[in-house]
Design an enzyme around this catalytic site. Structure first.
Site, mmCIF file in Angstrom:
data_model
loop_
_atom_site.group_PDB
_atom_site.id
_atom_site.type_symbol
_atom_site.label_atom_id
_atom_site.label_comp_id
_atom_site.label_asym_id
_atom_site.label_seq_id
_atom_site.Cartn_x
_atom_site.Cartn_y
_atom_site.Cartn_z
ATOM 1 N N GLY A 142 -16.747 -13.524 -31.087
ATOM 2 C CA GLY A 142 -16.246 -14.654 -30.110
ATOM 3 C C GLY A 142 -17.126 -15.016 -28.869
ATOM 4 O O GLY A 142 -17.943 -15.862 -28.851
ATOM 5 N N ASP A 193 -13.417 -7.186 -36.290
ATOM 6 C CA ASP A 193 -13.134 -8.121 -35.352
ATOM 7 C C ASP A 193 -13.071 -7.596 -33.928
ATOM 8 O O ASP A 193 -11.982 -6.635 -33.948
ATOM 9 C CB ASP A 193 -11.803 -8.832 -35.582
ATOM 10 N N MET A 202 -1.603 -12.670 -34.835
ATOM 11 C CA MET A 202 -1.281 -11.476 -33.729
ATOM 12 C C MET A 202 0.179 -11.851 -33.342
ATOM 13 O O MET A 202 0.376 -12.506 -32.321
ATOM 14 C CB MET A 202 -2.001 -11.225 -32.956
ATOM 15 N N ASP A 214 -7.507 -17.479 -33.627
ATOM 16 C CA ASP A 214 -6.634 -16.312 -33.134
ATOM 17 C C ASP A 214 -5.449 -16.709 -32.745
ATOM 18 O O ASP A 214 -5.393 -17.320 -31.678
ATOM 19 C CB ASP A 214 -7.565 -15.474 -32.129
ATOM 20 N N HIS A 252 -5.905 -15.585 -37.945
ATOM 21 C CA HIS A 252 -5.660 -14.409 -37.621
ATOM 22 C C HIS A 252 -4.181 -14.363 -36.755
ATOM 23 O O HIS A 252 -4.409 -14.734 -35.537
ATOM 24 C CB HIS A 252 -6.642 -13.734 -36.758
ATOM 25 N N SER A 261 -15.077 -16.727 -33.418
ATOM 26 C CA SER A 261 -13.778 -16.943 -33.114
ATOM 27 C C SER A 261 -13.615 -18.097 -31.785
ATOM 28 O O SER A 261 -14.187 -17.896 -30.910
ATOM 29 C CB SER A 261 -13.222 -15.574 -32.272
ATOM 30 N N MET A 281 -1.878 -15.906 -30.975
ATOM 31 C CA MET A 281 -1.269 -14.885 -30.227
ATOM 32 C C MET A 281 0.231 -15.402 -29.657
ATOM 33 O O MET A 281 0.162 -16.403 -29.129
ATOM 34 C CB MET A 281 -1.871 -14.219 -29.083
ATOM 35 N N GLY A 291 -5.480 -8.940 -28.419
ATOM 36 C CA GLY A 291 -4.828 -9.656 -27.488
ATOM 37 C C GLY A 291 -6.033 -10.443 -26.475
ATOM 38 O O GLY A 291 -5.665 -11.550 -25.833
ATOM 39 N N PHE A 292 -7.222 -10.121 -26.629
ATOM 40 C CA PHE A 292 -8.242 -10.673 -25.567
ATOM 41 C C PHE A 292 -9.395 -10.756 -26.213
ATOM 42 O O PHE A 292 -10.019 -9.841 -27.042
ATOM 43 C CB PHE A 292 -8.366 -9.935 -24.476
ATOM 44 N N GLY A 293 -10.306 -11.569 -25.809
ATOM 45 C CA GLY A 293 -11.802 -11.681 -26.327
ATOM 46 C C GLY A 293 -12.597 -10.887 -25.436
ATOM 47 O O GLY A 293 -12.171 -10.685 -24.392
ATOM 48 N N GLY A 294 -13.755 -10.652 -25.805
ATOM 49 C CA GLY A 294 -14.666 -10.081 -24.649
ATOM 50 C C GLY A 294 -14.555 -8.805 -24.307
ATOM 51 O O GLY A 294 -14.849 -8.052 -23.379
ATOM 52 N N GLY A 332 -15.726 -7.336 -30.012
ATOM 53 C CA GLY A 332 -16.676 -6.633 -29.451
ATOM 54 C C GLY A 332 -18.087 -6.664 -30.133
ATOM 55 O O GLY A 332 -18.787 -5.829 -30.020
ATOM 56 N N MET A 367 -9.688 -4.186 -36.798
ATOM 57 C CA MET A 367 -9.881 -4.503 -35.363
ATOM 58 C C MET A 367 -10.478 -3.391 -34.955
ATOM 59 O O MET A 367 -10.369 -2.426 -34.765
ATOM 60 C CB MET A 367 -8.348 -4.466 -34.616
ATOM 61 N N HIS A 393 -12.659 -18.769 -37.256
ATOM 62 C CA HIS A 393 -11.784 -17.569 -36.867
ATOM 63 C C HIS A 393 -10.770 -18.246 -35.925
ATOM 64 O O HIS A 393 -11.335 -18.720 -34.863
ATOM 65 C CB HIS A 393 -12.323 -16.414 -36.786
HETATM 66 C C1 DX5 Z 1 -9.019 -10.257 -30.310
HETATM 67 C C2 DX5 Z 1 -9.163 -11.132 -31.307
HETATM 68 C C3 DX5 Z 1 -10.609 -11.524 -31.468
HETATM 69 C C4 DX5 Z 1 -11.377 -11.833 -30.261
HETATM 70 C C5 DX5 Z 1 -13.025 -11.602 -30.643
HETATM 71 O O1 DX5 Z 1 -7.502 -9.974 -30.175
HETATM 72 O O2 DX5 Z 1 -8.547 -11.202 -32.467
HETATM 73 O O3 DX5 Z 1 -10.971 -12.619 -32.617
HETATM 74 O O4 DX5 Z 1 -11.329 -13.388 -30.155
HETATM 75 O O5 DX5 Z 1 -13.618 -11.906 -29.488
HETATM 76 P P1 DX5 Z 1 -15.006 -10.815 -29.026
HETATM 77 O O6 DX5 Z 1 -16.107 -11.217 -30.096
HETATM 78 O O7 DX5 Z 1 -15.304 -11.616 -27.833
HETATM 79 O O8 DX5 Z 1 -14.595 -9.561 -28.874
HETATM 80 ZN ZN ZN Z 2 -9.357 -12.371 -34.318
#
Ligand code: DX5
Ligand code: ZN
Length: 228
Positions: A196, A174, A67, A34, A65, A7, A36, A141-144, A176, A136, A32
């Site tokens: 990601g 997708d 969102m 994302d 993806h 991602s 948003m 909404g957020f990575g990490g 964590g 999901m 991938h």
């Molecule tokens: C979250 C995204 C994910 C995210 C994954 O809303 O859809 O694709 O970027 O990131 P990690 O792998 O850091 O959870």
């Molecule tokens: Zn995603």
């Protein structure tokens, strides 16, 4: 077949081209993206201009993806921009079947996305019509973020549903996922894995991609051995 989809939400956008090269060299299978919109999720990220500029620059398919609150409007536009696969959230529209048709008419692959608390029952009448289901394993909404552990039994239940119906729908997961839990996710039955921060926060993204693919392939082989 197992596929890894890095991602780019977690990539350093200043060095995006270079970072995509690294994951390509590591053997990644998809990119991938994302998207948003600040409405369906409380964040704003990447959009149509970026997909247009990636198209043709990377040999990897673009796994977009969405969102966003209005997938009926945006899904076709992302296909026109160059998406190879478009996934959209079932929570975002009362017209899931219509969006699927729009994307298919444009000859792209299509998938539906379920938030962590959304039941698999929404798939009852669409599973035959999609190429992929994205589960999901964090709130979008957020990575990490941290992997939500109940996702594992949801993946297992979806794998049963897909196999029972004799379908070849991809199961993508997708959020964590990293070296410590990718095996569990694959053993539960997922075959497309998004990662990601586990890739782009690593000191060597190329090596991290190789490691994740190796772990995933081993887990997939173990899974197949147990079932035969
Ligand atoms: C979250 C995204 C994910 C995210 C994954 O809303 O859809 O694709 O970027 O990131 P990690 O792998 O850091 O959870
Ligand atoms: Zn995603």
């Amino acid at each position: 077949m197992i596929k890894l989809a890095p991602s780019i939400l977690s990539a350093d956008l200043w060095r995006l081209g270079e970072q995509i090269r690294m994951v390509e060299e590591g053997g990644a299978h998809l990119i991938h993206v994302d998207v948003m919109d600040g409405s369906f999720v409380p964040n704003i990220s990447l959009g149509i201009p970026l997909v247009k500029s990636l198209k043709g620059k990377t040999k990897l398919p673009l796994d977009v993806h969405l969102m966003v609150s209005d997938p009926e409007f945006y899904a076709p536009r992302f296909v026109e921009a160059g998406a190879d696969v478009v996934t959209f959230h079932v929570e975002a529209t009362p017209h899931v079947n219509r969006v699927i048709q729009y994307v298919k008419q444009l000859k792209a692959r299509v998938g539906v996305v379920l938030n962590p608390s959304t039941s698999l029952s929404v798939l009852d009448y669409v599973l035959e019509d999609v190429d992929m289901v994205l589960l999901m394993s964090v709130n979008p909404g957020f990575g990490g973020q941290k992997f939500i552990s109940s996702s594992l039994r949801k993946i297992e239940a979806l794998r049963n549903m897909v196999d029972k119906r004799g379908l070849s729908v991809d199961i993508e997961v997708d959020g964590g996922i990293g070296p410590t839990n990718i095996r569990d996710v694959v053993k539960a039955g997922a075959n497309v894995i998004v990662a990601g921060s586990a890739i782009f926060s690593a000191s060597e993204p190329r090596e991290r991609v190789r490691l994740l693919i190796k772990l995933a392939e081993e887990a997939w082989a173990e899974r197949a051995a147990v079932r035969s």
